[in-house]
Write an enzyme that holds these catalytic residues in place. Structure first.
Site, PDB file in Angstrom:
ATOM      1  N   TYR A  64      38.087  31.565  37.628  1.00  0.00           N
ATOM      2  CA  TYR A  64      38.563  31.518  38.684  1.00  0.00           C
ATOM      3  C   TYR A  64      38.885  32.977  38.669  1.00  0.00           C
ATOM      4  CZ  TYR A  64      43.427  30.889  40.610  1.00  0.00           C
ATOM      5  OH  TYR A  64      44.590  30.148  41.425  1.00  0.00           O
ATOM      6  N   LYS A  86      35.846  29.305  40.985  1.00  0.00           N
ATOM      7  CA  LYS A  86      36.693  29.134  42.032  1.00  0.00           C
ATOM      8  C   LYS A  86      36.947  30.060  42.799  1.00  0.00           C
ATOM      9  CE  LYS A  86      41.526  27.316  42.309  1.00  0.00           C
ATOM     10  NZ  LYS A  86      43.454  27.991  41.767  1.00  0.00           N
TER      11      LYS A  86
END
Length: 300
Positions: A136, A164
């Site tokens: 992330y 992500k």
């Protein structure tokens, strides 16, 4: 390692009672609604899931409940947001034992690591379990940037499979592909960049406003992935004022308020997050209500 992750993965909210207690029953009811609506996976205890507001055993309880609720229908990815690398490694191993299907790993919280420290953290957490890892990257919020060059360096970790990308710069997706080829499964992580992310190669999105508007989020994704850009753009332009709520320091309060107004949960958060009041509440409530008042019929 390969995974079949693609599509809309809600960054699911965690539900609390008005007194601030964890409400697992309401949380799992919300997850069931999302699964029945057609989402393709669940991300538990990300930013929107208020990871850092939960005690250690509460986190494990939420993921256990999510795994049991999903019952293999969709993958469950557990957010890893700890203050130390050792704590993140222990948490990753616990998530594997609880039956999670993957990890969404954040940099270590509080301390803003440099590139060498960031890569060491991700390598350690990746090696702490056999689960596939989604990195992330959200430098806007967490102050640590995983650059395309760093992802190229991290490519020798076999369980690090997905990214992500929430840097607020859609050009990053192209830069990652140019630096790493097709090594990673790419997810967009910013609600109001979803169309741009699809056009630049993202095969999934970790979405926030899907908690409130699941049908519209799924339809927008379907239209964009099918290349029906005219239909997608019309829906996107209606949706974008609400999607902007995903890009604010109070995104959790905003998304939970939208969720409550749409009948999909409550707006209760844990302090230091407090309910919206005054002009801010009026403004955000008005924006969401306008979206509800002008909700379009979805194309076939």
């Amino acid at each position: 390692m390969t995974v079949e992750w693609q599509g809309v993965f809600p960054a699911a909210t965690t539900q609390f009672t008005t007194s601030g207690d964890l409400d697992l029953e309401a949380t799992t009811a919300h997850l069931e609604m999302l699964i029945r609506a057609g989402v393709h996976g669940l991300v538990m205890l990300g930013t929107v899931g208020e990871n850092c507001s939960l005690e250690a055993e509460e986190k494990r309880g939420v993921v256990k409940a999510a795994v049991e609720t999903a019952a293999g229908r969709v993958p469950v990815i557990a957010g890893v947001a700890e203050t130390t690398t050792a704590g993140a490694c222990k948490y990753a191993a616990d998530m594997e034992a609880l039956g999670a299907d993957g990890l969404m790993v954040l940099p270590a919280m509080v301390y803003k690591s440099d590139a060498r420290e960031t890569l060491a953290h991700y390598r350690a957490v990746a090696r702490a379990s056999a689960l596939p890892v989604m990195c992330y990257n959200n430098p806007v919020v967490y102050g640590v940037d995983i650059t395309p060059e760093m992802f190229a360096e991290l490519a020798d970790e076999p369980t690090v499979v997905a990214i992500k990308e929430s840097s607020d710069d859609p050009r990053r997706l192209t830069d990652i592909v140019n630096a790493c080829g097709e090594r990673y499964v790419l997810f967009g992580g910013v609600d109001d960049l979803v169309m741009e992310s699809v056009m630049l190669g993202a095969v999934g999105t970790v979405a926030g406003l899907v908690n409130a508007f699941p049908e519209e989020t799924l339809k927008l994704w379907e239209l964009a992935r099918a290349g029906r850009y005219a239909d997608a753009l019309e829906l996107y332009r209606w949706f974008t004022p609400v999607l902007h709520l995903d890009c604010h320091p109070k995104l959790v309060q905003y998304i939970k308020l939208a969720q409550a107004m749409c009948g999909h949960g409550t707006e209760d958060c844990r302090p230091p997050r407090l309910p919206l009041v005054g002009e801010e509440r009026e403004r955000i409530t008005g924006l969401i209500q306008e979206a509800l008042n002008t909700r379009p019929a979805l194309p076939a």
